[in-house]
Design a protein around this motif. Structure first.
Motif, short mmCIF file in Angstrom:
data_model
loop_
_atom_site.label_atom_id
_atom_site.label_comp_id
_atom_site.label_asym_id
_atom_site.label_seq_id
_atom_site.Cartn_x
_atom_site.Cartn_y
_atom_site.Cartn_z
N GLY A 170 0.78 -1.32 -0.06
CA GLY A 170 -0.07 0.05 -0.01
C GLY A 170 0.91 1.29 0.02
N GLY A 171 2.04 1.23 0.42
CA GLY A 171 2.95 2.32 0.79
C GLY A 171 4.16 2.08 -0.23
N THR A 172 5.25 2.70 0.28
CA THR A 172 6.51 2.67 -0.51
C THR A 172 7.38 1.30 -0.34
OG1 THR A 172 7.83 3.62 1.22
CG2 THR A 172 7.00 5.07 -0.61
N LEU A 173 7.94 0.64 -0.93
CA LEU A 173 8.95 -0.59 -0.81
C LEU A 173 10.44 -0.06 -0.99
CD1 LEU A 173 9.11 -3.58 0.05
CD2 LEU A 173 8.74 -3.79 -2.65
N GLY A 174 11.06 -0.30 0.06
CA GLY A 174 12.42 0.34 0.22
C GLY A 174 13.36 -0.94 0.68
N ASN A 175 14.87 -0.69 0.74
CA ASN A 175 15.84 -1.37 1.18
C ASN A 175 17.03 -0.47 1.38
OD1 ASN A 175 16.68 -3.30 -1.80
ND2 ASN A 175 16.56 -1.16 -1.42
N SER A 176 17.67 -0.69 2.71
CA SER A 176 18.69 0.08 3.08
C SER A 176 20.01 -0.32 2.27
CB SER A 176 19.04 0.07 4.77
OG SER A 176 19.28 -1.38 4.95
N THR A 177 19.96 -1.60 1.94
CA THR A 177 21.07 -2.43 1.27
C THR A 177 20.40 -3.04 -0.06
OG1 THR A 177 21.34 -4.30 2.40
CG2 THR A 177 22.62 -2.67 2.70
N SER A 178 20.82 -3.07 -1.42
CA SER A 178 20.18 -3.58 -2.28
C SER A 178 19.79 -4.82 -2.29
CB SER A 178 20.97 -3.19 -3.60
OG SER A 178 20.06 -3.19 -4.77
N GLN A 179 18.53 -5.34 -2.29
CA GLN A 179 17.95 -6.52 -2.12
C GLN A 179 17.24 -7.02 -3.42
OE1 GLN A 179 19.01 -8.24 0.02
NE2 GLN A 179 19.70 -6.40 1.64
N THR A 180 17.03 -8.31 -3.91
CA THR A 180 16.17 -8.84 -4.70
C THR A 180 14.73 -9.26 -4.27
OG1 THR A 180 16.71 -11.10 -4.29
CG2 THR A 180 18.32 -9.92 -6.01
#
Length: 266
Positions: free
Chosen positions: A90-100
């Motif tokens: 429903g909101g943003t989807l992020g990561n602090s280190t790049s993930q698959t």
């Protein structure tokens, strides 16, 4: 932790430090924020998972036979596989280190994907609704089933592949920063406003329909007899095909490179 019944957990933040399983398939509803540090649906998949707040998916996988709904912003703390009927962010989807991120099922993205730090890659085995305006990856994006755009959209990745049709209920713009592969009709139903691709383009689905421009900056190839409908269709590089195809452009055309490079068009 195991669930022995359909379960609702209400709290400010609910954290699972290890795996979360059940012997018989159960539903899990979290009213608050959630942190999953281990596999969810270990052994037997849960029926469904819903979270009303933010979600940190750090355990690598969530397995349900039904839906997964993450209402608030979500983050990935590891390479992640989500298996369910439909997975909704429903909101943003992020990561602090790049993930698959690999979704086995249908996907709905209502916010930016790869917010802050771009994900490494995004793959979806089913249908995809891209409603949040942007998906950012350092590597590939693969949408295997039919896809729809719910807003003007920018997709940034090494190669963005649409395996099925690409449509929209209201006319939207599509900008791809990277290479593009279209294996189905683009602008199915309602034409898109425009399509721009900064890299190479493989048009394999037979048609691209826009009310405005189409700009293919890099070299392009046709994988089927093709009709392109738009105000002005521009090819910045060569236009080729491995087997001889027809090309019909309904609108204006600009060819800045060789047409019929390699194998002549029909």
């Amino acid at each position: 932790v195991t669930l022995g019944a359909d379960t609702t957990l209400t709290g400010s933040t609910v954290t699972f430090g290890g795996t979360l399983g059940n012997s018989t398939s159960q539903t899990l509803d979290i009213l608050g924020n959630a942190v999953f540090n281990g596999t969810v649906g270990a052994g037997t998949a849960l029926t469904s998972v819903t979270v009303s707040g933010t979600t940190a998916i750090n355990g690598g996988s969530v397995n349900t036979s039904g839906i997964q709904t993450y209402t608030g912003n979500a983050t990935l703390g590891a390479a992640t596989t989500l298996t369910g009927s439909t997975v909704t962010f429903g909101g943003t989807l992020g990561n602090s280190t790049s993930q698959t991120l690999a979704i086995t099922g249908n996907a709905v993205f209502n916010g930016t994907v790869g917010a802050g730090t771009a994900l490494t890659s995004v793959t979806v085995s089913g249908t995809t609704a891209i409603n949040g305006g942007s998906v950012n990856t350092s590597g590939i994006q693969t949408y295997t089933g039919n896809a729809t755009l719910g807003a003007d959209t920018t997709l940034t990745g090494s190669t963005v592949t649409f395996g099925g049709t690409l449509g929209n209920s209201t006319s939207q713009t599509l900008d791809i920063l990277g290479n593009a592969v279209f294996n189905g009709t683009v602008g199915a139903g309602t034409a898109l406003t425009s399509v721009t691709v900064s890299g190479t383009t493989a048009i394999n689905g037979g048609s691209v329909n826009t009310s405005g421009i189409q700009t293919y900056t890099g070299n392009a190839t046709l994988g089927a007899a093709t009709t392109l409908t738009g105000s002005t269709v521009t090819f910045g590089g060569t236009l080729g095909n491995s087997t001889s195809q027809t090309l019909a452009i309904t609108g204006n055309a600009v060819f800045n490179g060789t047409v019929g490079a390699g194998t002549a068009l029909t």
